[in-house]
Scaffold this motif. Sequence first.
Motif, mmCIF file in Angstrom:
data_model
loop_
_atom_site.group_PDB
_atom_site.id
_atom_site.type_symbol
_atom_site.label_atom_id
_atom_site.label_comp_id
_atom_site.label_asym_id
_atom_site.label_seq_id
_atom_site.Cartn_x
_atom_site.Cartn_y
_atom_site.Cartn_z
ATOM 1 N N ASN A 1 0.959 -1.211 0.113
ATOM 2 C CA ASN A 1 -0.054 -0.041 -0.156
ATOM 3 C C ASN A 1 0.802 0.995 0.024
ATOM 4 N N GLU A 2 0.922 1.962 -1.123
ATOM 5 C CA GLU A 2 1.256 3.319 -1.105
ATOM 6 C C GLU A 2 2.641 3.383 -0.774
ATOM 7 N N THR A 3 3.738 2.991 -1.636
ATOM 8 C CA THR A 3 5.054 3.035 -1.514
ATOM 9 C C THR A 3 5.688 4.419 -1.139
ATOM 10 N N THR B 1 -8.441 1.557 -4.923
ATOM 11 C CA THR B 1 -8.438 0.715 -3.803
ATOM 12 C C THR B 1 -8.500 1.547 -2.556
ATOM 13 N N GLU B 2 -8.675 2.967 -2.917
ATOM 14 C CA GLU B 2 -8.971 3.854 -1.612
ATOM 15 C C GLU B 2 -9.754 5.009 -2.329
ATOM 16 N N ASN B 3 -10.575 5.702 -1.776
ATOM 17 C CA ASN B 3 -11.202 7.035 -2.053
ATOM 18 C C ASN B 3 -11.956 7.138 -1.091
ATOM 19 N N PHE C 1 -7.816 4.372 13.332
ATOM 20 C CA PHE C 1 -6.539 5.203 13.918
ATOM 21 C C PHE C 1 -6.055 5.996 12.581
ATOM 22 N N GLU C 2 -5.990 7.005 12.274
ATOM 23 C CA GLU C 2 -5.591 7.908 11.150
ATOM 24 C C GLU C 2 -4.317 8.433 11.214
ATOM 25 N N TRP C 3 -3.275 7.054 11.570
ATOM 26 C CA TRP C 3 -1.947 7.427 11.713
ATOM 27 C C TRP C 3 -1.399 8.814 12.501
HETATM 28 O O1 LIG Z 1 -5.647 9.186 5.114
HETATM 29 C C1 LIG Z 1 -6.530 8.275 4.823
HETATM 30 C C2 LIG Z 1 -6.207 7.084 4.154
HETATM 31 C C3 LIG Z 1 -5.181 6.307 5.450
HETATM 32 O O2 LIG Z 1 -6.097 5.974 6.587
HETATM 33 C C4 LIG Z 1 -4.914 4.901 4.749
HETATM 34 O O3 LIG Z 1 -4.230 4.041 5.545
HETATM 35 C C5 LIG Z 1 -3.682 5.320 3.330
HETATM 36 O O4 LIG Z 1 -3.768 4.162 2.845
HETATM 37 C C6 LIG Z 1 -3.928 6.140 2.956
HETATM 38 N N1 LIG Z 1 -3.182 6.894 1.758
HETATM 39 C C7 LIG Z 1 -3.845 8.197 1.595
HETATM 40 C C8 LIG Z 1 -3.355 9.332 0.689
HETATM 41 N N2 LIG Z 1 -1.903 9.413 0.923
HETATM 42 C C9 LIG Z 1 -1.508 10.167 2.261
HETATM 43 C C10 LIG Z 1 -0.851 11.209 2.329
HETATM 44 C C11 LIG Z 1 -0.486 11.692 3.323
HETATM 45 C C12 LIG Z 1 -0.914 11.260 4.670
HETATM 46 C C13 LIG Z 1 -1.178 9.927 4.741
HETATM 47 C C14 LIG Z 1 -1.766 9.446 3.504
HETATM 48 C C15 LIG Z 1 -4.980 8.363 2.535
HETATM 49 N N3 LIG Z 1 -4.933 7.453 3.166
#
Ligand SMILES: OC[C@@H]1[C@@H](O)[C@H](O)[C@@H](O)c2nc(CNc3ccccc3)cn21
Length: 448
Positions: free
Chosen positions: A165-167, A352-354, A406-408
């Motif tokens: 997921n997202e390299t 795969t995400e939006n 959990f939003e990182w």
């Molecule tokens: O931030 C929302 C989601 C996150 O919860 C997912 O785990 C992750 O796959 C995800 N990627 C993005 C787009 N990239 C991004 C940009 C800045 C911070 C975090 C993600 C958004 N998101």
Amino acid sequence: MAKLNFPSDFVWGTATASYQIEGAYQEDGRGLSIWDTFSHTPGKVVNNDNGDVACDSYHRYEEDVALLKKLGVKAYRFSIAWPRIFPQGTGEVNEKGLDYYRRVVDALLAAGIEPAVTLYHWDLPQALQDKGGWANRDSIDAFVKYAEVIFKEFNGKIKQWITFNETWCVSFLSNYIGAHAPGNKDLQLAVTVAHNCMVAHGEAVKKFRALGIEGQIGTTHNLYWYEPLTTKPEDVEAARRSRAYYNEWFMEPTLKGTYPQFMVDWYRSKGAEVPIQDGDMETISQPIDFIGVNFYSGGYTRYKKDEGLFDSEDVQVGFDKTFMDWNVYPDGLYKVLSWVKDEYGDIPIYITENGACYEDELAEGNRVHDALRADYYKKHFIQLHRLIESGVQLKGYFAWSLLDNFEWAEGYKKRFGIVYTNYETLERHPKDSYYFIQKVIADDGLEV
Ligand SMILES: OC[C@@H]1[C@@H](O)[C@H](O)[C@@H](O)c2nc(CNc3ccccc3)cn21
């Protein structure tokens, strides 16, 4: 009103990730991940939140599956936590960790929902990070050994596989910007990590093919759509670099086996070289069955000397914003996937995400009237239809996310779910956006 109809085989789904929903961070032999270390380090995460409990999906996954079944999705994208399978990253398999995913996969299949599994969604075993993490090429072999265990265990049950997921997040967000685990701030390190992760992706695809595993395999990159504010050559070049930072730097190696030379030169000018070894580019560009695209936003860029890494700055042009301060840019979804088709041909694409983050409040009857989020989805669904009509091989869409989670580095205040998570009681409450998507799925389309 007109009805926008979707193909009957279009795959509607939702997505989550292990560290963001599971909790149970020390249960059944799970080893520590870099996100346990990072979130337990004061000041790294808003409010010092962490994933120790999260949504407790480790114990409540049957509730999650019931929500998915009621929603009517065909598929559910989730990730497997490497530290549950190999607590030390390598060595002995932790059977209790595998057992959890056996329960989840069997519950999904019993509900008629296809599991779409991400092997790596950022929770690297800390034991591997202690040996250099993705900067150490030994992690490539460790990843392939982990992937092989999962491939063999779930062959025939899991039929859609996403390696990474997202390299970009694993490399630049986490090792150059430093906002995510492990929190380094070194451009050469980020370039090296990006390269090694893409080699690991390619080696895992080779293993998948060699084992004759059923189903389709791909990888997910987060793409943004940046355009120049003006047609001035310096603005055009600035936007080209901003886009390539997220897009071409990852898509071109994965799908063409080359790095974009103008960016190789730009990074070289900043003191960073790509550590390519013989055979790496052929490995990275192993043929895949689909490309996963995570799309959230985009915007406009103009040249600004010595600004940031690319002599460029984002320009505010009046987009509506989400609670993450991201532009709401549905046209950007159409533009970026049209670009994928133009640049990389007719490779099947899954979004795969939006999704969108907004401030949500629990109202009477445990309802959440998230009209802004429902509107975000409606605007982006219209673009999905437009893309399909234009001939883009768009095969499916996974809303981020099923649950608030959990939003990182932003912790729990930032809610992306179509289901509200009450973090005191861990109860789940579908939001109005859940019912909006439920109707789109039931109707195979939407009224506009
Ligand atoms: O931030 C929302 C989601 C996150 O919860 C997912 O785990 C992750 O796959 C995800 N990627 C993005 C787009 N990239 C991004 C940009 C800045 C911070 C975090 C993600 C958004 N998101």
